[in-house]
Write an enzyme that holds these catalytic residues in place. Structure first.
Site, PDB file in Angstrom:
ATOM      1  N   GLU A 128       0.680  -1.636  -0.221  1.00 40.39           N
ATOM      2  CA  GLU A 128       0.109  -0.303  -0.308  1.00 40.39           C
ATOM      3  C   GLU A 128       0.511   1.117   0.276  1.00 40.39           C
ATOM      4  OE1 GLU A 128      -2.722  -0.150   3.538  1.00 40.39           O
ATOM      5  OE2 GLU A 128      -3.375  -2.421   2.347  1.00 40.39           O
ATOM      6  N   ASN A 171       2.103  -5.119  -3.102  1.00 35.55           N
ATOM      7  CA  ASN A 171       0.697  -5.391  -2.747  1.00 35.55           C
ATOM      8  C   ASN A 171      -0.240  -3.935  -2.779  1.00 35.55           C
ATOM      9  OD1 ASN A 171      -1.634  -7.665  -2.032  1.00 35.55           O
ATOM     10  ND2 ASN A 171      -1.123  -6.685  -0.113  1.00 35.55           N
ATOM     11  N   HIS A 208     -10.433  -6.490  -2.660  1.00 35.00           N
ATOM     12  CA  HIS A 208     -12.042  -6.121  -1.177  1.00 35.00           C
ATOM     13  C   HIS A 208     -12.910  -5.180  -2.347  1.00 35.00           C
ATOM     14  CE1 HIS A 208      -9.455  -6.893   1.972  1.00 35.00           C
ATOM     15  NE2 HIS A 208      -8.204  -6.123   1.976  1.00 35.00           N
ATOM     16  N   GLU A 236      -6.267 -10.446  -0.844  1.00 34.63           N
ATOM     17  CA  GLU A 236      -7.499 -10.704  -0.244  1.00 34.63           C
ATOM     18  C   GLU A 236      -8.977 -10.015   0.147  1.00 34.63           C
ATOM     19  OE1 GLU A 236      -6.216  -6.832   1.931  1.00 34.63           O
ATOM     20  OE2 GLU A 236      -3.347  -7.588   1.799  1.00 34.63           O
ATOM     21  N   ASP A 238     -12.763 -10.435  -0.950  1.00 33.62           N
ATOM     22  CA  ASP A 238     -13.666 -10.694  -0.019  1.00 33.62           C
ATOM     23  C   ASP A 238     -14.547  -9.356  -1.315  1.00 33.62           C
ATOM     24  OD1 ASP A 238     -12.688  -8.026   1.104  1.00 33.62           O
ATOM     25  OD2 ASP A 238     -12.420  -8.377   3.210  1.00 33.62           O
TER      26      ASP A 238
HETATM   27  O1  G3I Z   1      -4.763  -8.099  18.991  1.00 29.76           O
HETATM   28  C1  G3I Z   1      -5.039  -6.562  19.195  1.00 29.76           C
HETATM   29  C2  G3I Z   1      -5.692  -6.445  20.962  1.00 29.76           C
HETATM   30  O2  G3I Z   1      -4.821  -7.321  21.716  1.00 29.76           O
HETATM   31  C3  G3I Z   1      -5.897  -4.785  20.921  1.00 29.76           C
HETATM   32  O3  G3I Z   1      -6.453  -4.878  22.452  1.00 29.76           O
HETATM   33  C4  G3I Z   1      -7.679  -4.101  20.209  1.00 29.76           C
HETATM   34  C5  G3I Z   1      -7.919  -3.483  20.443  1.00 29.76           C
HETATM   35  O4  G3I Z   1      -8.182  -2.766  19.475  1.00 29.76           O
HETATM   36  O5  G3I Z   1      -7.024  -4.262  18.658  1.00 29.76           O
HETATM   37  C6  G3I Z   1      -6.737  -5.555  18.089  1.00 29.76           C
HETATM   38  O6  G3I Z   1      -5.377  -5.420  17.085  1.00 29.76           O
HETATM   39  C7  G3I Z   1      -6.108  -5.562  16.455  1.00 29.76           C
HETATM   40  C8  G3I Z   1      -5.369  -6.603  15.033  1.00 29.76           C
HETATM   41  O7  G3I Z   1      -6.355  -6.130  14.705  1.00 29.76           O
HETATM   42  C9  G3I Z   1      -5.798  -7.720  15.667  1.00 29.76           C
HETATM   43  O8  G3I Z   1      -7.941  -7.988  15.772  1.00 29.76           O
HETATM   44  C10 G3I Z   1      -5.958  -4.368  15.749  1.00 29.76           C
HETATM   45  O9  G3I Z   1      -6.816  -2.937  16.134  1.00 29.76           O
HETATM   46  C11 G3I Z   1      -6.872  -4.021  14.339  1.00 29.76           C
HETATM   47  O10 G3I Z   1      -6.941  -2.745  14.159  1.00 29.76           O
HETATM   48  C12 G3I Z   1      -6.296  -5.164  13.467  1.00 29.76           C
HETATM   49  O11 G3I Z   1      -7.137  -4.806  11.986  1.00 29.76           O
HETATM   50  C13 G3I Z   1      -6.074  -5.370  11.099  1.00 29.76           C
HETATM   51  C14 G3I Z   1      -6.272  -4.366   9.400  1.00 29.76           C
HETATM   52  O12 G3I Z   1      -5.270  -4.850   9.076  1.00 29.76           O
HETATM   53  C15 G3I Z   1      -5.286  -3.570   9.835  1.00 29.76           C
HETATM   54  O13 G3I Z   1      -4.630  -2.425   9.731  1.00 29.76           O
HETATM   55  C16 G3I Z   1      -7.369  -6.906  11.084  1.00 29.76           C
HETATM   56  O14 G3I Z   1      -7.722  -7.306  11.822  1.00 29.76           O
HETATM   57  C17 G3I Z   1      -6.580  -7.287   9.319  1.00 29.76           C
HETATM   58  O15 G3I Z   1      -8.053  -7.632   9.104  1.00 29.76           O
HETATM   59  C18 G3I Z   1      -6.366  -5.524   8.239  1.00 29.76           C
HETATM   60  O16 G3I Z   1      -6.026  -6.458   7.209  1.00 29.76           O
HETATM   61  C19 G3I Z   1      -5.493  -4.995   5.802  1.00 29.76           C
HETATM   62  C20 G3I Z   1      -4.534  -5.834   5.220  1.00 29.76           C
HETATM   63  O17 G3I Z   1      -3.339  -6.065   6.225  1.00 29.76           O
HETATM   64  C21 G3I Z   1      -3.862  -5.108   3.660  1.00 29.76           C
HETATM   65  N1  G3I Z   1      -4.687  -4.837   3.899  1.00 29.76           N
HETATM   66  C22 G3I Z   1      -6.369  -4.204   3.894  1.00 29.76           C
HETATM   67  C23 G3I Z   1      -6.669  -5.128   5.187  1.00 29.76           C
HETATM   68  C24 G3I Z   1      -7.930  -4.518   5.499  1.00 29.76           C
HETATM   69  O18 G3I Z   1      -7.845  -3.673   6.651  1.00 29.76           O
END
Ligand code: G3I
Length: 303
Positions: A128, A171, A208, A236, A238
């Site tokens: 990105e 990516n 996406h 990715e 969906d």
């Molecule tokens: O694990 C922590 C937890 O300890 C904490 O209490 C909680 C509070 O916010 O957050 C948890 O972390 C979260 C993490 O996912 C695991 O669940 C983050 O806040 C959350 O921001 C994170 O989101 C991820 C996101 O990327 C971050 O940018 C999504 O799961 C994940 O699916 C998403 O994936 C991205 C790809 O890497 C890149 N392309 C876009 C795609 C969708 O956004």
């Protein structure tokens, strides 16, 4: 009975999913994972904030869990991701000195890739980096702002040295429409890399999508990137509301392009999705196959 993975394999492709370490204790989840998927991408566990939360202090526990499990189940791995402006720890974002940031970036790439050397088929080396909108240029980030546009080339050269066997991917999202300025910007970068011998092997199109699915130019985009001499991968996938037609159109575009080597969906059940409110995946929250699942299986050449 056929599965997504075995059907995709008939044409030499993989069919993967994003996996979360925290869900590996859920038997419904792992049952579907092991039955259907031949490639695994860690959803968050290989990102910088997890792997190097403070300088020089690496944490591979969560990623190891996923890689070790996938390897022992005969699944291949995508690495995601080495250099990204998001999920980046504050200590990296606050570096202002170019020499320091270059050393830090190269050390991060080298150390993470070394850990999993030989076990990752494709790495998202840079994720990105391009701006949304009409500029067709790199977005502002600590990497671009401190190192200049050349940080991409630096990252790919370092990655090639660290694991010469891994395919090195760029990516991004919103690069599926051939007519988008962002797509054109990425295309120019890949063309320039190939012309100058900078190592790059693949472009990951995240895919996406909204409820309408891929843009009508999607297959054109895949073939135009492939014509530059790189593989393309849907990394990715969906789709809001998961209409079977939208999934079919996406998978068909890949099937029609020889160098489209695999497809990854971004999660297993709707309840596992980062966009769970849109029910965008192939399995419902009980783990039951949705109609989109059957559409994908058919389009892969199955029944
Ligand atoms: O694990 C922590 C937890 O300890 C904490 O209490 C909680 C509070 O916010 O957050 C948890 O972390 C979260 C993490 O996912 C695991 O669940 C983050 O806040 C959350 O921001 C994170 O989101 C991820 C996101 O990327 C971050 O940018 C999504 O799961 C994940 O699916 C998403 O994936 C991205 C790809 O890497 C890149 N392309 C876009 C795609 C969708 O956004």
């Amino acid at each position: 009975a056929s599965t997504l993975g075995t059907q995709a394999a008939q044409s030499g492709r993989y069919f993967g999913t994003a996996v979360s370490a925290g869900r590996l204790g859920d038997g419904t989840y792992t049952g579907i994972l092991d039955r259907e998927f031949t490639s695994v991408t860690p959803e968050n566990e290989m990102k910088w904030d997890t792997t190097e939360p403070s300088r020089g202090s690496f944490n591979f526990g969560p990623a190891d869990q996923i890689v070790n499990r996938a390897t022992s189940h005969g699944q291949r791995m995508r690495g995601h991701t080495l250099v990204w402006h998001s999920q980046l720890p504050g200590w990296v974002g606050s570096i202002r000195d170019a020499n320091t940031l270059r050393v830090v970036m190269n050390n991060h790439i080298t150390t993470v890739m070394n850990r999993y050397k030989g076990r990752i088929h494709s790495w998202d080396v840079v994720n990105e980096a391009f701006a949304d909108g009409t500029s067709g240029r790199l977005r502002s980030s600590v990497f671009r702002d401190v190192l200049g546009d050349g940080f991409l080339e630096q990252a790919f050269r370092t990655a090639r040295t660290a694991d010469p066997a891994a395919k090195l991917c760029y990516n991004d999202y919103s690069i599926e429409d051939w007519n988008a300025a962002k797509t054109q910007g990425v295309y120019r970068m890949v063309r320039d890399f190939k012309a100058r011998g900078v190592p790059i092997d693949c472009v990951g199109l995240q895919a996406h999508f909204g409820a309408g699915g891929p843009p009508s130019t999607f297959q054109t985009t895949l073939s135009n990137f492939a014509a530059l001499g790189v593989d393309v991968q849907i990394t990715e996938l969906d789709i809001a509301q998961a209409s079977p037609t939208a999934y079919t159109n996406t998978v068909r575009a890949c099937m029609n392009v020889t160098r489209c080597t695999g497809i990854t969906v971004w999660g297993i059940r709707d309840s596992d999705s980062w966009r769970s409110g849109e029910n965008p995946l192939l399995f419902d929250r009980n783990g039951t196959k949705k109609s989109a699942y059957n559409a994908v299986l058919t389009t892969l050449g199955g029944t």
